[in-house]
Write a protein that holds these residues in place. Structure first.
Motif, PDB file in Angstrom:
ATOM      1  N   VAL A   1       0.878  -1.156   0.000  1.00  0.00           N
ATOM      2  CA  VAL A   1       0.000   0.000   0.000  1.00  0.00           C
ATOM      3  C   VAL A   1       0.923   1.215   0.000  1.00  0.00           C
ATOM      4  O   VAL A   1       1.697   1.407   0.929  1.00  0.00           O
ATOM      5  N   ALA A   2       0.884   1.987  -1.077  1.00  0.00           N
ATOM      6  CA  ALA A   2       1.825   3.101  -1.193  1.00  0.00           C
ATOM      7  C   ALA A   2       1.088   4.430  -1.215  1.00  0.00           C
ATOM      8  O   ALA A   2      -0.015   4.547  -1.736  1.00  0.00           O
ATOM      9  N   GLU A   3       1.733   5.406  -0.620  1.00  0.00           N
ATOM     10  CA  GLU A   3       1.170   6.738  -0.561  1.00  0.00           C
ATOM     11  C   GLU A   3       2.346   7.686  -0.798  1.00  0.00           C
ATOM     12  O   GLU A   3       3.464   7.384  -0.412  1.00  0.00           O
ATOM     13  N   SER A   4       2.094   8.841  -1.424  1.00  0.00           N
ATOM     14  CA  SER A   4       3.219   9.753  -1.587  1.00  0.00           C
ATOM     15  C   SER A   4       2.873  11.169  -1.169  1.00  0.00           C
ATOM     16  O   SER A   4       1.724  11.597  -1.256  1.00  0.00           O
ATOM     17  N   VAL A   5       3.867  11.869  -0.660  1.00  0.00           N
ATOM     18  CA  VAL A   5       3.721  13.289  -0.346  1.00  0.00           C
ATOM     19  C   VAL A   5       4.917  14.007  -0.963  1.00  0.00           C
ATOM     20  O   VAL A   5       5.976  13.419  -1.167  1.00  0.00           O
ATOM     21  N   GLU A   6       4.734  15.287  -1.276  1.00  0.00           N
ATOM     22  CA  GLU A   6       5.776  16.016  -1.998  1.00  0.00           C
ATOM     23  C   GLU A   6       6.640  16.902  -1.123  1.00  0.00           C
ATOM     24  O   GLU A   6       7.768  17.215  -1.469  1.00  0.00           O
ATOM     25  N   ARG A   7       6.105  17.312   0.004  1.00  0.00           N
ATOM     26  CA  ARG A   7       6.865  18.248   0.840  1.00  0.00           C
ATOM     27  C   ARG A   7       7.374  17.583   2.114  1.00  0.00           C
ATOM     28  O   ARG A   7       6.722  16.715   2.671  1.00  0.00           O
ATOM     29  N   GLY A   8       8.513  18.071   2.573  1.00  0.00           N
ATOM     30  CA  GLY A   8       9.096  17.526   3.787  1.00  0.00           C
ATOM     31  C   GLY A   8       8.233  17.741   5.018  1.00  0.00           C
ATOM     32  O   GLY A   8       8.078  16.841   5.845  1.00  0.00           O
ATOM     33  N   ASP A   9       7.634  18.940   5.115  1.00  0.00           N
ATOM     34  CA  ASP A   9       6.806  19.212   6.302  1.00  0.00           C
ATOM     35  C   ASP A   9       5.531  18.365   6.297  1.00  0.00           C
ATOM     36  O   ASP A   9       5.055  17.920   7.341  1.00  0.00           O
ATOM     37  N   GLU A  10       5.022  18.128   5.075  1.00  0.00           N
ATOM     38  CA  GLU A  10       3.849  17.276   4.928  1.00  0.00           C
ATOM     39  C   GLU A  10       4.191  15.848   5.381  1.00  0.00           C
ATOM     40  O   GLU A  10       3.411  15.178   6.059  1.00  0.00           O
ATOM     41  N   ALA A  11       5.378  15.409   4.984  1.00  0.00           N
ATOM     42  CA  ALA A  11       5.843  14.065   5.343  1.00  0.00           C
ATOM     43  C   ALA A  11       5.929  13.932   6.859  1.00  0.00           C
ATOM     44  O   ALA A  11       5.519  12.920   7.431  1.00  0.00           O
ATOM     45  N   GLU A  12       6.432  14.963   7.506  1.00  0.00           N
ATOM     46  CA  GLU A  12       6.548  14.963   8.962  1.00  0.00           C
ATOM     47  C   GLU A  12       5.193  14.690   9.616  1.00  0.00           C
ATOM     48  O   GLU A  12       5.087  13.875  10.529  1.00  0.00           O
ATOM     49  N   LEU A  13       4.179  15.382   9.127  1.00  0.00           N
ATOM     50  CA  LEU A  13       2.840  15.207   9.679  1.00  0.00           C
ATOM     51  C   LEU A  13       2.346  13.780   9.499  1.00  0.00           C
ATOM     52  O   LEU A  13       1.864  13.155  10.431  1.00  0.00           O
ATOM     53  N   ARG A  14       2.508  13.262   8.284  1.00  0.00           N
ATOM     54  CA  ARG A  14       2.051  11.898   8.000  1.00  0.00           C
ATOM     55  C   ARG A  14       2.780  10.895   8.885  1.00  0.00           C
ATOM     56  O   ARG A  14       2.204   9.932   9.370  1.00  0.00           O
ATOM     57  N   LEU A  15       4.074  11.105   9.069  1.00  0.00           N
ATOM     58  CA  LEU A  15       4.881  10.155   9.825  1.00  0.00           C
ATOM     59  C   LEU A  15       4.526  10.137  11.312  1.00  0.00           C
ATOM     60  O   LEU A  15       4.615   9.113  11.962  1.00  0.00           O
ATOM     61  N   VAL A  16       4.116  11.287  11.828  1.00  0.00           N
ATOM     62  CA  VAL A  16       3.724  11.337  13.231  1.00  0.00           C
ATOM     63  C   VAL A  16       2.332  10.746  13.402  1.00  0.00           C
ATOM     64  O   VAL A  16       2.070   9.949  14.294  1.00  0.00           O
TER      65      VAL A  16
END
Ligand code: CA
Length: 245
Positions: free
Chosen positions: A41-56
């Motif tokens: 199951v793959a999901e992608s985000v483009e911005r680093g700050d967005e990634a931070e939110l998803r990861l938390v």
């Protein structure tokens, strides 16, 4: 509400989740497409700050992380992942356009597990994803999970307690599978909804209690020990002492 329509499909819900953090949208698309084709199951985000939110919010099973990103750099994200208890061991593959040895060393020094230089071959990256998951998350791809007298077989979809077959609905099966993958870890209702039912569903958190209740009823008879622990004010976990005491 029509609950049966919202039962997760097995293939999707049980597959390891991979987050792709990449600002080149063509590459992000190519990666998620190929990861999905491999059964993840793959999901992608483009911005680093967005990634931070998803990861938390909801840590995946593996991250493919580009080095140069808008917002927060891949290097910094990796450093923060390692500093946080819940993501300390999360497998990370860094992507970068720079192939210099010094950059490679920097990537590995902030805790990336692997490092791939662009342009890379897709089969090679897929092989590395597989290898890393096998090494770091063996429970995510193991065919059988067990604790004490409890055995769950992903291939045959059977659950046994000692010699007794336990019959579970698809959601209860997935719930047990999810909890058994990380014994002792406490999951909030929101995390369970995310992990068991999937990202996109809008279900009341009390639904989790209903299914945990059904799972408990199916697992334990009479005075048998309940392997699921309710953590007041937090959520649920599979008792890591089950079968050991
Ligand atoms: Ca980039």
């Amino acid at each position: 509400m029509n609950e049966t329509r919202r039962e997760p499909s097995r293939a999707v819900a049980a597959a390891p989740r991979i987050l792709v953090v990449e600002d080149e949208s063509d590459l992000a698309l190519l990666l998620t497409y190929n990861l999905e084709a491999e059964g993840y199951v793959a999901e992608s985000v483009e911005r680093g700050d967005e990634a931070e939110l998803r990861l938390v919010e909801s840590p995946p099973d593996l991250v493919i992380l580009d080095w140069m990103l808008p917002g927060v750099s891949g290097l910094e994200i990796c450093r923060r992942l390692r500093a946080r208890e819940t993501t300390k061991t999360l497998p990370v593959i860094m992507l970068t356009a720079r192939g210099e040895e010094v950059e490679r060393v920097r990537g590995l020094s902030v805790g990336a597990d692997d490092y791939v230089v662009k342009p890379f071959s897709l089969p090679e990256l897929m092989a590395r994803v597989r290898a890393l998951l096998r090494r770091s998350r063996p429970e995510r791809i193991a065919e059988k999970l067990s604790a004490g007298d409890l055995d769950l077989d992903r291939e045959t979809r059977r659950v046994r307690r000692g010699l007794r077959d336990i019959h579970l609905g698809p959601t209860e099966f997935r719930l047990l599978e999810y909890l058994l993958e990380r014994p002792g870890r406490v999951f909030s209702r929101a995390q369970l909804l995310d992990g068991v039912w999937g990202q996109s569903v809008e279900i009341d958190e009390r639904t989790v209690d209903v299914h945990v209740g059904r799972l408990r009823k199916a697992l334990s008879r009479g005075r048998e020990r309940d392997p699921i622990r309710t953590v007041r004010g937090t959520g649920y976990s599979f008792d890591e002492t089950y079968g050991k005491s």
